[in-house]
Structures are given as C-alpha cells and as structure tokens.
Design an enzyme around this catalytic site. Sequence first.
Site, PDB file in Angstrom:
ATOM      1  N   TYR A   1      55.720  13.253  57.624  1.00 12.39           N
ATOM      2  CA  TYR A   1      55.151  13.922  58.790  1.00 12.39           C
ATOM      3  C   TYR A   1      55.282  13.173  60.121  1.00 12.39           C
ATOM      4  CZ  TYR A   1      53.043  16.685  55.090  1.00 12.39           C
ATOM      5  OH  TYR A   1      52.839  17.483  53.993  1.00 12.39           O
TER       6      TYR A   1
ATOM      7  N   SER B   1      50.802  15.682  49.778  1.00  5.93           N
ATOM      8  CA  SER B   1      51.310  14.955  50.948  1.00  5.93           C
ATOM      9  C   SER B   1      51.422  13.453  50.714  1.00  5.93           C
ATOM     10  CB  SER B   1      50.429  15.220  52.177  1.00  5.93           C
ATOM     11  OG  SER B   1      50.527  16.569  52.578  1.00  5.93           O
TER      12      SER B   1
ATOM     13  N   GLY C   1      54.184  22.806  52.981  1.00  8.59           N
ATOM     14  CA  GLY C   1      54.036  22.726  54.425  1.00  8.59           C
ATOM     15  C   GLY C   1      54.988  23.653  55.160  1.00  8.59           C
TER      16      GLY C   1
ATOM     17  N   ARG D   1      57.457  24.941  46.100  1.00 12.56           N
ATOM     18  CA  ARG D   1      58.447  23.873  46.207  1.00 12.56           C
ATOM     19  C   ARG D   1      58.301  22.938  45.018  1.00 12.56           C
ATOM     20  NH1 ARG D   1      56.664  20.496  50.181  1.00 12.56           N
ATOM     21  NH2 ARG D   1      56.562  18.746  48.729  1.00 12.56           N
TER      22      ARG D   1
ATOM     23  N   ASN E   1      54.464  22.349  44.307  1.00  9.20           N
ATOM     24  CA  ASN E   1      53.560  22.660  45.411  1.00  9.20           C
ATOM     25  C   ASN E   1      53.514  24.175  45.586  1.00  9.20           C
ATOM     26  OD1 ASN E   1      53.067  19.863  46.951  1.00  9.20           O
ATOM     27  ND2 ASN E   1      55.174  19.936  46.204  1.00  9.20           N
TER      28      ASN E   1
END
Length: 307
Positions: free
Chosen positions: A213, A147, A273, A252, A269
């Site tokens: 985010y 993140s 998310g 990802r 990843n």
Amino acid sequence: MKPDQLRQSKIVVLLGGQSAERDISLQSGQAVVSALQSLEFDVLAVDTAQSDWAQKLQGASLAFIALHGPGGEDGSVQGALQTLGIPYTGSGVLGSALAMDKKRCKQLWQGIGVATPGFTTLTPSTDWQGVIDRIGKVFVKPACEGSSLGMSTADTAIALQQAYELASQYSGEVIAEQFIDGPEYTVAILGDSALPSIRLETANEFYDYEAKYLSEETLYQCPSGLDAREEADIAALSLRAFRSLDCAVWGRVDLMRDASGRFFVLEVNTVPGMTSHSLVPMAAAAAGIDIAGLVQRIAELSLSGDQ
C-alpha cells in the site's frame, strides 16, 4: 431483481468498519463509489463503524461490500444482510467465514489435496526451537487478518517467539507457515474465470503491508511471464482453491512458487482491495476490463446467482 434493473436501483457501498484494515477499506470503498457514480448509478456510501449503519440500508437493492478484515469480510455482515433480505456482492456467509480463517483454509486444502505450505498453530507454550527444527524458516501470521498485518518471518527460536508476540496482538489464532523461497503470484477470480496472473516483486523480504500500500517501488508483472501451460495450471489451482471454500462471484488467490516450479496456495481473499495499488483492478485491466466495468460486473454477477 434482474441485473438489467440495476441502474434504476439504489446501491449502498459498505466501507470502513472497525477492523485493522479500516483505512484500506475506506480507500477501496471510495474507488467503488466513484466507479458506480461514473456509470450514473444511485449510490450511497455507508460506514459500518456507525451504530445506525443498518438503518441506512432502507430502500437498497444491493449492498456492495468493500469491507476488509474481521467484521466485514468474515461472514458477519453477510449474515446480517441475508437476515435483512438485502442482496450483496461476493461470497456468502460460509465462503466468507472460511476464507477469513487461514488455519481452517489450510486444513481443508490439505484434506482435498490442494497444494499449500505446511504449517502449525502457535501458542504461548509452543516449543519455538522444535518448530524451527521441524519446519525450518516460517512465515508467522494472524490466522484471521489480511493485508499482511502482523506478519513476519522467523528462522530462529528467538525470532519465532518475537514474531508470535507481534501476530498475537491481532484477533484469532496465530500460525507459522513453511517459508517458500520463490516468487509470489496472485490470481483474480471473476465469475467462473481466472483473470491473468500477476507476479509480485518487492525489495522487501516479502509482499508486506508497506509493499502493498505504501511503496512506489513494488513491481507488478502482468502478464506475469508464465507460459501458456503454466498460466493454465495456476488458473486451475486458484479456481479449485476458491471454489473449495464455497467462495463465489469475485476474489483473489495468493500463491508462491518454489524452486522446482510448483505452485502453493497461501490464501483466498473474498473482498480484495480496490485501491490504486490493488491487484484485482490491475488483472481486470489486463483482460480489457476497466474499474467501472469490473464493479458493474461484480454487481451483476452477485444479483444473477446465489452466494
């Protein structure tokens, strides 16, 4: 258990945890729970920050992992689930552990010729000016966080030391990675296929935590504007990087493109998310797959093959 038996089975969604990405994991986990409930699956949400989380898995036929960061995305929970004999979604222990460690990913990619920006490991005794002289402007990041937590850029010795001090507040090593001045892309992987690429555009210097985010101004281009050949190239590179780490089922791959048009892999990843701002659901939608279909597909793929 066969995928067609999934609907009659109990699915536990693992979420929360104790990493710095806990809040994002709670959002991702709730999105997964809601998607499964919309499909009328028997679902239970379990927060692994609770001491008795493993006991709550009794009777589960599948654990859907929606944990981000250390303690959930790094192979530790995957290993516990294997020991308990509970099937789980996504990559296995090796793929999870490797993908979580950006330094070792890059060492592996350099060894097999996957394009990735040059880098060096930072320590308190690093020659800060020497790094800038050798590499130039850099991204500084914790090697084992996601993140964009603890991440910043530096183009002077003073800024590099300050960036190191920020990144070192997180667990694991700290790396300084060559700054690629160009657009950022991401490619979602589902099974053996790459979904349509997404081009990220932010007013921030890079696609940081705030842009990911919080900001409503970040732009996502999907289709990304690449022509057919370029789309095929970025898909092939992403799949190669993903598979080289022994990753499986879904994930990802994040990339940058330099002024010459060459793509460079930044990281993989293994539990991306699933929030309202998340990229894998966006890429899936571009391929005609809604969030419920995406979650079901991840569950079915996880049950049909080995992690």
